[in-house]
Design a protein around this motif. Structure first.
Motif, PDB file in Angstrom:
ATOM      1  N   UNK A 183      47.753  40.583  29.472  1.00 42.67           N
ATOM      2  CA  UNK A 183      46.483  41.304  29.514  1.00 42.67           C
ATOM      3  C   UNK A 183      46.736  42.814  29.479  1.00 42.67           C
ATOM      4  N   UNK A 220      38.176  37.249  34.508  1.00 40.46           N
ATOM      5  CA  UNK A 220      39.035  36.302  35.219  1.00 40.46           C
ATOM      6  C   UNK A 220      40.432  36.881  35.378  1.00 40.46           C
ATOM      7  N   UNK A 272      42.497  29.447  34.091  1.00 35.63           N
ATOM      8  CA  UNK A 272      41.955  30.486  34.966  1.00 35.63           C
ATOM      9  C   UNK A 272      40.732  29.968  35.713  1.00 35.63           C
ATOM     10  N   UNK A 273      39.876  29.239  34.997  1.00 34.39           N
ATOM     11  CA  UNK A 273      38.685  28.684  35.650  1.00 34.39           C
ATOM     12  C   UNK A 273      39.096  27.723  36.758  1.00 34.39           C
ATOM     13  N   UNK A 279      49.267  31.666  34.408  1.00 32.28           N
ATOM     14  CA  UNK A 279      48.455  32.732  34.989  1.00 32.28           C
ATOM     15  C   UNK A 279      49.249  34.027  35.091  1.00 32.28           C
ATOM     16  N   UNK A 280      50.497  33.921  35.541  1.00 24.36           N
ATOM     17  CA  UNK A 280      51.324  35.120  35.657  1.00 24.36           C
ATOM     18  C   UNK A 280      51.609  35.706  34.275  1.00 24.36           C
ATOM     19  N   UNK A 329      49.857  35.379  31.552  1.00 29.34           N
ATOM     20  CA  UNK A 329      48.648  35.961  30.973  1.00 29.34           C
ATOM     21  C   UNK A 329      48.314  37.306  31.612  1.00 29.34           C
ATOM     22  N   UNK A 330      48.599  37.451  32.913  1.00 29.76           N
ATOM     23  CA  UNK A 330      48.330  38.727  33.570  1.00 29.76           C
ATOM     24  C   UNK A 330      49.159  39.830  32.930  1.00 29.76           C
ATOM     25  N   UNK A 348      44.167  28.747  28.357  1.00 28.93           N
ATOM     26  CA  UNK A 348      44.326  29.777  29.389  1.00 28.93           C
ATOM     27  C   UNK A 348      43.002  29.956  30.129  1.00 28.93           C
ATOM     28  N   UNK A 349      41.933  29.962  29.370  1.00 25.24           N
ATOM     29  CA  UNK A 349      40.594  30.092  29.948  1.00 25.24           C
ATOM     30  C   UNK A 349      40.353  28.976  30.969  1.00 25.24           C
ATOM     31  N   UNK A 350      40.690  27.740  30.570  1.00 25.81           N
ATOM     32  CA  UNK A 350      40.470  26.599  31.467  1.00 25.81           C
ATOM     33  C   UNK A 350      41.356  26.682  32.704  1.00 25.81           C
ATOM     34  N   UNK A 408      44.761  39.112  38.793  1.00 22.58           N
ATOM     35  CA  UNK A 408      45.715  40.157  39.113  1.00 22.58           C
ATOM     36  C   UNK A 408      45.388  40.746  40.483  1.00 22.58           C
ATOM     37  N   UNK A 447      41.889  27.801  38.535  1.00 23.12           N
ATOM     38  CA  UNK A 447      42.407  28.584  39.653  1.00 23.12           C
ATOM     39  C   UNK A 447      41.262  29.207  40.455  1.00 23.12           C
TER      40      UNK A 447
END
Lengths: 486, 486
Positions: free
Chosen positions: B370, A399, B399-400, B363-364, B366-367, B395-397, A404, B402
């Motif tokens: 990562x 994900x 991303x899902x 999201x940003x 976490x990117x 975060x998982x939720x 990204x 999005x």
């Protein structure tokens, strides 16, 4: 020598030097075509000597380092730097021959070649000297060689974007040490790659192509590159040749470890691979829908409609980018389908670029599971791939990769708009370079090219090709401050 | 009575019946305007009687159920069904008055109202009877009332898309029981909503609007809806009125629990909220860039350039959709920026729709993390929000969420293309309805409308509005087979 940051600079120099010598050697292979077709043919000789010479110099400087250890950090640097450096030297034949006089254009074309993208700044391909055309297609083939080793042997070890799960299934390979693993795997994969190349070349010769064209189009196919020697790409060739190219695009977009199994007669093992099955289903179903639509809406005959649909669908999904029909002339919904296919990409462990079938598969499966998890909040509901539960951590990484990818895609659109490109061209250029496809939509569509993009835009798109080809993280990680801390 | 599936049908009937009585009551509030402005004004009375009557009948049927328990499953059904049912009855004033004779159009307009989208099928808004215009804007206000309670009190309990983290911070509320929590929270939130409504109406009256226009534009603002009474939206109004609307759009796009803190003088607490800070930074920075660009590229004066930029940026980020300038006439890169802002959305716990600032923020972040995780594969590197580590599960939720958003967006483009819409319009319509914004790009841009979309397309876009407004999962979960298993 180690740098103050603890990075083994000498080993990096040594590896890249070695690869430059290999590149120089590859340049010489175009000389027979130069000799056969023209009288002024020193460009490739000069280029090869300079490239191999520079490589030799680098190896001399880093002749026998005390510390021969190549860690993960060196791995990231070597991979990213290799693509940039060989692209820099790869411009020499274009520059010396005057085929592409501007350095920016030459670099764009070379990066497009080595990343197996196939986006071109040439407006009249057929006017180029044959030796240069051979070199241009050869950059695809060399890039493809690099990519299969990278994706099957190196990136999984580096732990990039879930790759460790998708491809680490080649038998008899121990993933504990980087060096023996790469050598062992590379030999097997290259044997398959060479076999595909030989068979396709033979079939294209059989179909009536001359040797140069047969080799060039084979290089463009097995590497899922897309450079053609013809201004009209594959549109002018016979149905037989088109079908040959279709079949080899499909094979090149397949996980190469599956070819290994198939060659050993283990077909059940191949069919058990879920990514492979979904890849087959996907292009088959879309092809059937497009065939029916082309017959209904454009009154095409069955065989033509089928061939045009299959060719374009396979070419885009595998990120090859060859074209046998101008899909932008199709009704809007049909080329919209083609556009959306740009976000699928080839299989993991193939020469294809883009997001990859297996990632999209996991993303779709997880989306469905997320709803199930809402219904049963206390149950552990894993996503399954090949019948086995996939670790949440892998899904998380996939994900993050997709996000990204989308952020860079959006950023690419923004930059292209800033340079004055229209809406469709900006979207098309960003999607087609990041996905290593080549032709996009708008002015960079199947009959267009990247010639009119401003200079800055060409450098930016070259960067997008590099990012997409190296699975984003390999390049991005080098740009983070954390990477450079000891 | 429980259905065979264990779903408490009687309580669902009872709640929706009650809400229909409320809707009918709201219809009567438009009667003064009908009386004042016209002589033929029975439409709202009839509509209100029928709606309230139907609601009363439903409550009679489900008068005193033995089982008064409303669980999560009933919650999902009530929320999704409510928006559909009140939209069905909400068409009555349009149909009876003949203002919108076609049922599809009337349903689209009503769903657009209750979901606070503001997408319209009307080509000449000013020709409508005043009572009907009042009802049209009132649907926004009612929708907004529903949304703040939903997003602060109900969705977090249902566990939708990370909402539990973003908004469950209102003091003194115990999240263990659904019913008292809703009542308690709803009262406080509605008080704030009412306060915003009263103050904005007063300011608009002060700026020279008549009562009807002041109320209608206030409803459209505080609900981040976007329906105007004027064909040119807000473009024809004075700078004072435009600034008033800008300020209240910003307030409406802010988490309502922060208003609660601000009213209690706890401003530090407000500023400590990271989503709020990033929301302010985002529209401020983009506004400054756009202002400079409009001055340079279109030679606009400072104040005009600033006001046009700020208005459009705030209107799109908060998903209001009011327009004071046709951004499609701006240079490509500028409206591309506006288009990308359509994927930000308001704050969590506001009346704004879309993806939401806090999700994009996570999201940003976490990117970036990562990449850090790749450098240090064995370290635990969490994403931090408001200074605290965010659970990976959240975060998982996010991303899902999005991903599903992007999948639906792409599917929307595909469906719109299939109906024959051009590239830009298809993309614009899908983004602007799913994000509850209203105006998109192409033919459904700021000066366009949704009148020419084919019938099926209008139903499909109505569904996208519903999906987007109810944070996707609330609706999608009902469509899964797992939901209906006992």
């Amino acid at each position: 020598m180690k740098s103050g940051l603890g990075i083994n600079v000498l080993m990096i120099t040594r590896v890249i030097g070695f690869l430059l010598i290999v590149e120089g050697g590859f340049m010489f292979t175009g000389i027979p075509f130069s000799l056969y077709y023209c009288d002024k043919c020193y460009d490739l000789i000069y280029s090869g000597l300079i490239t191999a010479g520079a490589g030799g110099l680098m190896m001399l400087i880093a002749w026998n380092p005390k510390n021969k250890n190549i860690g993960k950090r060196e791995g990231y640097i070597i991979v990213s730097l290799t693509w940039v450096v060989i692209s820099l030297f790869g411009t020499l034949p274009y520059l010396f021959s005057g085929a592409i006089p501007a350095f920016t254009n030459a670099f764009f074309e070379t990066m497009s070649g080595f990343t197996t993208t196939g986006a071109s700044i040439l407006t009249d391909i057929e006017s180029l000297p044959r030796g240069i055309l051979f070199w241009r297609s050869l950059t695809h083939w060399i890039g493809g060689m690099g990519i299969i080793v990278l994706s099957v042997a190196i990136l999984p070890v580096l732990g990039i974007g879930g790759m460790q799960l998708f491809v680490a299934e080649m038998p008899g390979i121990q993933p504990d040490k980087l060096h023996p693993r790469i050598t062992q795997t590379a030999k097997r994969l290259w044997a398959i790659y060479l076999l595909l190349t030989v068979v396709q070349t033979a079939l294209l010769l059989f179909g009536g192509m001359d040797l140069l064209n047969a080799l060039c189009h084979t290089f463009g196919t097995v590497a899922t590159g897309g450079f053609s020697t013809q201004n009209t790409s594959i549109a002018g060739y016979s149905p037989f040749i088109q079908y040959v190219i279709i079949i080899f695009m499909i094979l090149a977009g397949t996980n190469f470890t599956l070819h290994y199994f198939a060659l050993h007669g283990r077909f059940r093992r191949v069919w058990k691979n879920e990514e492979f099955r979904k890849y087959i289903y996907l292009f088959s179903i879309v092809t059937l829908l497009l065939t029916a639509s082309l017959m209904l809406l454009r009154h095409e005959e069955l065989e033509l409609a089928f061939r045009e649909s299959l060719f374009q669908v396979v070419s885009i999904i595998t990120t090859t980018g060859y074209v046998s029909a101008d899909y932008l002339l199709w009704p809007g919904i049909l080329w919209m389908v083609i556009f959306l296919l740009m976000f699928v990409g080839g299989s993991a462990g193939s020469t294809g670029g883009g997001i990859k079938v297996v990632r999209q598969l996991l993303l779709f499966k997880n989306s469905g599971m997320e709803l199930k998890r809402l219904v049963h909040p206390n149950a552990l509901i894993p996503v399954r791939l090949n019948g086995k539960a996939v670790n949440q951590e892998i899904i998380f990484k996939v994900m993050a990769f997709f996000l990204i990818y989308i952020i860079i895609f959006a950023f690419g659109i923004l930059v292209m708009s800033m340079l004055g490109l229209d809406f469709e061209t900006a979207i098309g250029a960003s999607a087609a370079t990041l996905g290593n496809i080549g032709p996009g939509i708008g002015e960079v569509g199947p009959t267009g090219n990247y010639a009119s993009i401003p200079v800055f835009g060409k450098w930016f798109l070259s960067f997008l090709m590099l990012l997409g080809r190296l699975e984003l993280f390999t390049v991005l990680i080098i740009l983070t401050p954390a990477f450079w801390k000891k």
